[in-house]
Design a protein around this motif. Structure first.
Motif, short mmCIF file in Angstrom:
data_model
loop_
_atom_site.label_atom_id
_atom_site.label_comp_id
_atom_site.label_asym_id
_atom_site.label_seq_id
_atom_site.Cartn_x
_atom_site.Cartn_y
_atom_site.Cartn_z
N ASP A 31 -9.10 78.49 103.87
CA ASP A 31 -7.73 79.00 103.77
C ASP A 31 -7.11 79.25 105.18
N GLY A 32 -6.68 78.21 105.72
CA GLY A 32 -6.32 78.21 107.30
C GLY A 32 -5.50 79.40 107.83
N ARG A 33 -4.90 80.13 106.86
CA ARG A 33 -4.14 81.55 107.60
C ARG A 33 -5.11 82.31 108.11
N HIS A 34 -6.49 82.16 108.01
CA HIS A 34 -7.30 83.25 108.10
C HIS A 34 -8.40 82.81 109.29
N GLY A 35 -8.07 82.11 110.10
CA GLY A 35 -9.01 81.47 111.15
C GLY A 35 -9.50 82.33 112.11
N THR A 36 -8.15 83.26 112.61
CA THR A 36 -8.70 84.17 113.62
C THR A 36 -9.49 85.33 113.05
N ARG A 37 -9.21 85.80 111.96
CA ARG A 37 -9.92 86.64 111.39
C ARG A 37 -11.43 86.43 111.07
N LEU A 38 -11.62 85.26 110.61
CA LEU A 38 -12.82 84.72 110.26
C LEU A 38 -13.73 84.54 111.50
N TRP A 39 -13.25 83.99 112.51
CA TRP A 39 -13.77 83.73 113.90
C TRP A 39 -14.26 85.05 114.41
N ASN A 40 -13.48 86.06 114.22
CA ASN A 40 -13.92 87.46 114.90
C ASN A 40 -14.78 88.35 114.04
N ILE A 41 -14.89 87.94 112.54
CA ILE A 41 -15.90 88.50 111.71
C ILE A 41 -17.40 87.98 112.19
N PHE A 42 -17.39 86.66 112.64
CA PHE A 42 -18.64 86.37 113.06
C PHE A 42 -18.90 86.57 114.64
#
Lengths: 367, 367
Positions: free
Chosen positions: A207-218
């Motif tokens: 779900d491309g809307r969550h790129g920044t959030r996923l990046w920052n979680i990792f």
């Protein structure tokens, strides 16, 4: 170096904002998208990949999705691997050839279900090509590009980071196997994979809307392990003998010439693309092969945009298709696509823009 | 801005050294090749195109060559134009659609002979795609990429420059018609063509070893006319209403949506790619169309890598696919790919990264 200005003809990945925030300083264009290549300190990024954990935006690895009753049949038509025993949740490195046996891409195949496959592709327009094939053959399958964008965690500490976010089940994933999951509500597919030989995972954001959030979680999860941003690394992939289709190959390169013979099963069905030409090449034997090159000199001298001629005993025998400084070998190393006359151990001369340079052919991989 | 480092996965044109010598400062990647976009003074380059003569490296316009007994048949299969009366030496703007009627490229077709055609392509992998079609259909034609690289001379003084090098016969060439010739022994094909509406020619270099020499011959000839380096110009092409496939279009855009209806002949043979889908769309009518947009504001605010949503009466009605400052109109102008509900004259709101911006829809071209 070339500066590229924005245009809607090119695209960014869902991780683009995160990579800007990380200080991305150069990129390449891959599948008409921006892929970061460095964050300003290539040497630190190299050692982070070799010794720690590196976080990559590889959203340019687009998914070509096959969905429908003929998805499995089409997957087999497009690949030279035997897929008859491929199971849901299994992935395979699956080079693609055109009808005349030229290698046109080397994706990872992901079998989600009997009627749902992804090809996670390298840099060529497989969506266009596969759609032509299904229309011409009247297959009942939809070929599309879903909203899926991989992020990679690579390096010896990648598993610890991914396990800390996803759970210890990821430690049991075999190479190229994958599983759908969620991260704080974000849908992902987790696969043991990645364009390095240092180990790691690709996290396919669904779900491309969550790129920044996923990046920052990792990124947060990786902090105790010294994570930092990086990218597919020319030096490491060359040391490790990984192939770059389109860079290391030309318009006539068949898989036997570039060490892909173990991914070509000559017993696949007769309607598999390129198989007739491949059987003929297998009978007659290829005329070129791919070897490593170690160049003389102690100053980094990477290849530019152009293959460079290689002389064997004074006559052109092939081309050098890449060249990069190896921090571990302390030498310029590269690949030769070269006549079978040339063998590992042979001394050759490379016609470089800076002048003739001596080199030695070796077997791949280097390390 | 993105900095791109060299790799053999990307290529340069035969004019690359000349463009470096001219001081090229930015480029884009097009057909996996470097195309210069500016030489450091975009405003001067713009006026040179509008008022004088500009010299462009457009070697990225690769030729997809069809050669053999079925070349003419394949050319007709790939295009929506009726080629039955096309003569040797004649060229045509010839949009290509895939089987489901999506515009995938908009090349210039050059008919050299009944058994020899070129498609001078925009940015997508037509070589790969056309090869799939001929293999599936068993056509007797070879599809290849010959050593041919266009250079453009554009602007009102281009004809004088080209005539001074080639001879006055070029003045009699009709639009898109071409002729083979030589320049100081260098084989070229001269066509009245080019990606601007300011008039001019493309000189197709047919031996890549002579790029720098050919560039300099035209540069010298252009000196009395104030020639200088330039490139396809976002502002001019937008003012003139020219299409950028892949930039102004998406994965579902059919030709009727982007003002290409006059290049679609619904009476072409039934085996033409996409014709069945196009006939259905023609019956039902398209759902979107392409209009111009004039935005409020007096500060240049070009589009980035992403289409921007357009609101009509508060609801999303389409996207803005490009946006650039027009030096002649003194406004940001762009294209809308938008629902038929929206018409020229309507006030709209564009959801820009910088905030909501008012705009007005207009018919294309602007100038």
């Amino acid at each position: 170096m070339v500066a590229v200005f924005p245009t809607a003809r090119l695209r960014t990945s869902p991780f683009h904002e995160a990579t800007i925030a990380e200080g991305m300083t150069s990129a390449t264009i891959y599948n008409r998208m921006i892929m970061p290549t460095t964050y300003g300190d290539p040497e630190a990024e190299y050692w982070r990949l070799i010794e720690g954990v590196s976080q990559w935006d590889v959203g340019v690895e687009r998914q070509v999705q096959l969905k429908g009753p003929d998805a499995g049949r089409l997957a087999q038509i497009l690949t030279l691997r035997d897929l008859s025993n491929c199971k849901p949740g299994q992935g395979k490195y699956a080079p693609l050839c055109n009808h005349r046996a030229t290698v046109i891409n080397d994706p990872i195949l992901l079998k989600h279900a009997d009627d749902l496959y992804w090809f996670s592709i390298a840099d060529s327009d497989i969506w266009l090509w596969a759609n032509a094939v299904i229309a011409e053959r009247g297959l009942n399958v939809e070929v599309s590009e879903p909203d899926v964008s991989p992020m990679a965690l690579q390096g010896p500490k990648a598993e610890a980071v991914v396990a800390s976010v996803m759970g210890d089940w990821v430690r049991d994933l075999k190479y190229f196997w994958f599983r759908d999951a969620e991260v704080e509500g974000i849908p992902v597919t987790v696969q043991r994979s990645g364009w390095s030989k240092q180990g790691g995972f690709e996290i396919y954001l669904r779900d491309g809307r969550h790129g920044t959030r996923l990046w920052n979680i990792f990124k947060e999860a990786g902090r105790p392990h010294g994570i930092g941003p990086g990218a597919p690394t020319s030096a490491e992939r060359t040391e490790s003998g990984l192939l770059s289709v389109g860079g290391d190959t030309d318009a006539d390169t068949n898989p036997f010439e570039v060490r892909l013979e173990k991914y070509v099963n000559l017993d696949v069905p007769d309607d598999t693309l390129g198989i007739a030409a491949l059987r003929q090449i297998a009978r007659e034997g290829p005329r070129r092969h791919q070897l490593g090159l170690i160049l003389e000199g102690d100053v980094p001298a990477p290849l530019g945009f152009t293959h460079e001629d290689i002389l064997l005993r004074g006559a052109k025998a092939g081309v050098m298709t890449n060249c990069v400084w190896s921090l571990r070998m302390k030498a310029n190393i590269g690949y030769a696509l070269i006549s079978l006359e040339a063998q590992a151990g042979d001394a050759v001369v490379i016609m470089r823009p800076s002048g003739m340079t001596a080199g030695t052919l070796v077997e791949l991989p280097f390390l």
